[in-house]
Design a protein around this motif. Structure first.
Motif, short mmCIF file in Angstrom:
data_model
loop_
_atom_site.label_atom_id
_atom_site.label_comp_id
_atom_site.label_asym_id
_atom_site.label_seq_id
_atom_site.Cartn_x
_atom_site.Cartn_y
_atom_site.Cartn_z
N LEU A 1 0.83 -1.21 0.00
CA LEU A 1 0.00 0.00 0.00
C LEU A 1 0.86 1.25 0.00
CD1 LEU A 1 -3.08 1.00 0.47
CD2 LEU A 1 -2.33 1.33 2.83
N PHE A 2 1.85 1.29 0.90
CA PHE A 2 2.69 2.47 1.01
C PHE A 2 3.55 2.67 -0.23
CE2 PHE A 2 2.91 3.11 5.92
CZ PHE A 2 1.53 3.08 5.96
N ASP A 3 3.86 1.57 -0.92
CA ASP A 3 4.69 1.65 -2.12
C ASP A 3 3.85 1.74 -3.39
OD1 ASP A 3 6.88 1.52 -0.48
OD2 ASP A 3 7.22 -0.62 -0.77
N LYS A 4 2.53 1.88 -3.23
CA LYS A 4 1.60 2.04 -4.35
C LYS A 4 1.66 0.86 -5.32
CE LYS A 4 1.74 7.10 -4.03
NZ LYS A 4 0.55 7.18 -3.17
N GLU A 5 1.92 -0.30 -4.79
CA GLU A 5 1.88 -1.53 -5.58
C GLU A 5 0.49 -2.13 -5.42
OE1 GLU A 5 6.65 -2.39 -4.88
OE2 GLU A 5 5.16 -3.42 -3.66
N TRP A 6 -0.44 -1.58 -6.20
CA TRP A 6 -1.85 -1.78 -5.93
C TRP A 6 -2.29 -3.23 -6.11
CZ3 TRP A 6 -2.98 2.08 -3.18
CH2 TRP A 6 -2.53 3.37 -3.48
N GLN A 7 -1.82 -3.88 -7.16
CA GLN A 7 -2.26 -5.26 -7.38
C GLN A 7 -1.75 -6.18 -6.28
OE1 GLN A 7 -4.42 -6.31 -10.09
NE2 GLN A 7 -4.59 -7.87 -8.48
N ASP A 8 -0.49 -6.01 -5.90
CA ASP A 8 0.06 -6.84 -4.83
C ASP A 8 -0.65 -6.58 -3.51
OD1 ASP A 8 1.97 -8.14 -6.41
OD2 ASP A 8 3.41 -6.51 -6.16
N CYS A 9 -0.99 -5.32 -3.26
CA CYS A 9 -1.73 -4.97 -2.04
C CYS A 9 -3.10 -5.65 -2.05
CB CYS A 9 -1.88 -3.45 -1.94
SG CYS A 9 -2.89 -2.92 -0.54
N LYS A 10 -3.79 -5.52 -3.16
CA LYS A 10 -5.13 -6.11 -3.23
C LYS A 10 -5.08 -7.64 -3.13
CE LYS A 10 -9.36 -6.18 -5.97
NZ LYS A 10 -9.41 -7.64 -6.18
N ASP A 11 -4.07 -8.25 -3.75
CA ASP A 11 -3.95 -9.71 -3.68
C ASP A 11 -3.77 -10.17 -2.23
OD1 ASP A 11 -4.23 -9.89 -6.40
OD2 ASP A 11 -2.09 -10.17 -6.81
N ALA A 12 -2.92 -9.47 -1.48
CA ALA A 12 -2.70 -9.85 -0.07
C ALA A 12 -3.98 -9.64 0.74
CB ALA A 12 -1.55 -9.03 0.51
N CYS A 13 -4.67 -8.53 0.50
CA CYS A 13 -5.92 -8.28 1.21
C CYS A 13 -6.97 -9.32 0.87
CB CYS A 13 -6.45 -6.88 0.88
SG CYS A 13 -5.45 -5.52 1.54
N ASP A 14 -7.09 -9.64 -0.42
CA ASP A 14 -8.10 -10.62 -0.84
C ASP A 14 -7.85 -11.99 -0.23
OD1 ASP A 14 -9.70 -8.97 -2.35
OD2 ASP A 14 -8.68 -9.38 -4.24
N GLU A 15 -6.58 -12.35 -0.09
CA GLU A 15 -6.30 -13.65 0.52
C GLU A 15 -6.80 -13.69 1.96
OE1 GLU A 15 -2.68 -16.92 0.98
OE2 GLU A 15 -2.35 -15.06 -0.15
N ILE A 16 -6.61 -12.58 2.67
CA ILE A 16 -7.12 -12.51 4.05
C ILE A 16 -8.64 -12.54 4.05
CG2 ILE A 16 -7.26 -11.08 6.12
CD1 ILE A 16 -4.50 -9.94 5.35
N LEU A 17 -9.25 -11.74 3.19
CA LEU A 17 -10.71 -11.62 3.19
C LEU A 17 -11.40 -12.90 2.72
CD1 LEU A 17 -10.98 -8.00 1.73
CD2 LEU A 17 -11.24 -8.69 4.11
#
Length: 519
Positions: free
Chosen positions: A224-240
């Protein structure tokens, strides 16, 4: 409720011994260490491996990190949600930071102790066939070291970096490394940690240990802080999609002191009272009111049941103490005026009453307070000896990060599902988002994260990563004795490398003689 400390109490001897091995600075290098615990005679079984890992967890309990106001100073203060109730902590809140003045030397030193110990222990546990549970311990140490570098790079940017065991003299002369290199390596370490840590939630004596979901949450933060949006979303989706975590539906339950390790909480730093020393927390005292301030018009008389009484006397004895409560805190970490006003929250937002209190048991207070961070209980949460945990990652934050990442990738169409899941709990009646552009969704998220996560240690870094810290600090209402708007400058998004560290290691100025533009 605090069973994790049935074994954390065993930290002391090992933590002390290892800190002798890993202490920083020239003073240590000049000492003659006559007795020490050495890796050559330790790490022979699971018990010793666990003791080592527990020792790193304990370092989080230092006053300079989570136990007192160490990280709060730089993550929560100096933004638009928390400020002092009187003329204290003005150096930080008013952006009068300089080398040697509120430059964060305490957090810096403690974070590098975590890096030192985690690196040392990884060297001795990873691949050690004498330790059956080595994979889990390695995952925990990778997570804890990544957490330390997360804070170091957030607060100082480029910092000294190592992830292999090197001699103390070499560590003490390291220069600064590009933070992007550090953070890239930490994401890789966290990818490995995710594969090593358990997916099941801990309970009983293991509550408070990091799971794979905690590692994914930290990884998502880096992205998130590095604006790597797809990687951020992928990590969040795995949790969710795959974790057992769920939103707690009752907001009062979410922050109730007796509801720690609830299903929404992904990872907490665990504290316990009635044990003394660093096992308890004093951070609660900053958010608890002090009775010398309360209630409003405290020294005035009032009539109760036909009798004339002084307001403070009646309030303390008949209202608070009758319920086994009291206001014994320092009372200075309070909501800034704008966020304290209900009219500045959207109509129907239940988070206001769960977060902010301006009246208590029908009595008007002199100051607003963060209800989510206080505990007035005089049986189990005494001044200077509190048990309240520090929630570092919780599921609502993951939903909001996923929403932000999806909007940046593809616009708001599919981002609504994430943010509206949080708002469904927050509003009565429900007020879901719709009809926004990508830009208006992004800007609406500025407030949504503020109201959901206020005073939880996210706000200042959010403002920094959005590039709006200066504008917000210059325009938000402060109390009369503070004026950060007159002092804040562009370079205040980072701290200066601490003066004490520069004196010990002049190489820290080689790559940047301006010291983050503080010179």
């Amino acid at each position: 409720m605090k069973n994790i400390y049935s074994f954390k109490l065993k930290y002391g001897l090992l933590a002390f011994a290892i800190l002798l091995l890993t202490a920083c600075g020239k003073e240590f290098l000049e000492e003659e260490v006559r007795t020490e615990t050495s890796p050559t005679n330790f790490f022979n079984n699971d018990a010793e491996g666990e003791l080592a890992v527990n020792g790193v967890y304990q370092l989080l309990h230092d006053n300079n990190l989570y136990r007192q106001r160490g990280l709060d100073d730089y993550y929560t203060h100096g933004a638009d949600v928390v400020g002092p109730s009187r003329n204290v902590n003005g150096t930080i809140h008013n952006y009068l930071i300089a080398e040697g003045v509120a430059d964060g030397n305490g957090p810096w030193t403690q974070l590098y102790r975590i890096v030192n110990n985690a690196t040392e222990f990884l060297e001795n546990i990873d691949g050690n066939e004498k330790i059956d549970t080595r994979d889990r311990y390695v995952g925990e140490l990778l997570f804890l070291r990544a957490l330390a570098y997360y804070h170091l790079t957030n607060l100082w940017g480029d910092v000294p970096y190592y992830r292999d065991v090197i001699p103390a003299i070499e560590r003490s002369n390291l220069g600064r490394f590009d933070k992007d290199v550090i953070r890239t390596d930490m994401k890789t370490d966290l990818e490995r940690a995710v594969t090593l840590l358990p997916a099941e939630l801990y309970s009983g004596s293991d509550s408070g240990r990091a799971t794979k979901w905690a590692a994914l949450a930290l990884k998502a933060k880096f992205h998130l802080f590095d604006k790597e949006w797809q990687d951020c979303k992928d990590a969040c989706d795995e949790i969710l999609d795959f974790s057992p975590h769920q939103l707690v539906q009752d907001l009062d339950d979410l922050f109730a002191p007796r509801n720690e390790f609830n299903i929404e909480s992904i990872w907490e730093v665990d504290f316990v009272s009635l044990q003394g020393g660093p096992l308890n927390t004093t951070r609660t005292d900053d958010y608890n009111p002090r009775i010398r301030d309360e209630p409003a018009r405290r020294n005035n008389d009032t009539i109760i049941d036909g009798n004339t009484v002084t307001r403070v006397d009646y309030f303390q004895t008949e209202v608070l103490q009758a319920a086994n409560e009291d206001m014994t805190g320092y009372g200075w970490s309070v909501p800034l005026p704008e966020i304290a006003r209900r009219e500045n929250w959207q109509t129907g937002d239940l988070r206001y009453d769960a977060s902010i209190v301006t009246k208590y048991k029908g009595w008007e207070l002199s100051f607003p307070y963060y209800k989510k961070n206080w505990n007035l209980d005089q049986a189990e949460s005494l001044r200077g000896d509190h048990p309240e945990n520090f929630i570092v990652f919780r599921l609502a934050d993951i939903y909001l990060m996923a929403a932000e990442a999806e909007n940046e990738l593809n616009g708001p169409t599919n981002a609504y599902d994430y943010v509206n899941k949080v708002r469904e709990r927050a509003f009565e009646p429900d007020q879901p988002w719709s009809g926004l552009t990508q830009d208006s969704f992004r800007e609406a998220m500025y407030d949504e994260r503020k109201f959901e996560l206020c005073a939880e240690g996210h706000r200042r870094m959010d403002l920094i990563r959005w590039g709006i810290l200066l504008d917000v600090v210059k325009t938000v209402e402060h109390r009369s004795f503070n004026n950060p708007a007159a002092n804040i400058q562009a370079h205040h998004v980072l701290l200066p490398i601490p003066q004490q560290q520069l004196e010990l290691n002049p190489n820290l100025l080689e790559s940047d003689p301006t010291n983050n533009n503080y010179r």
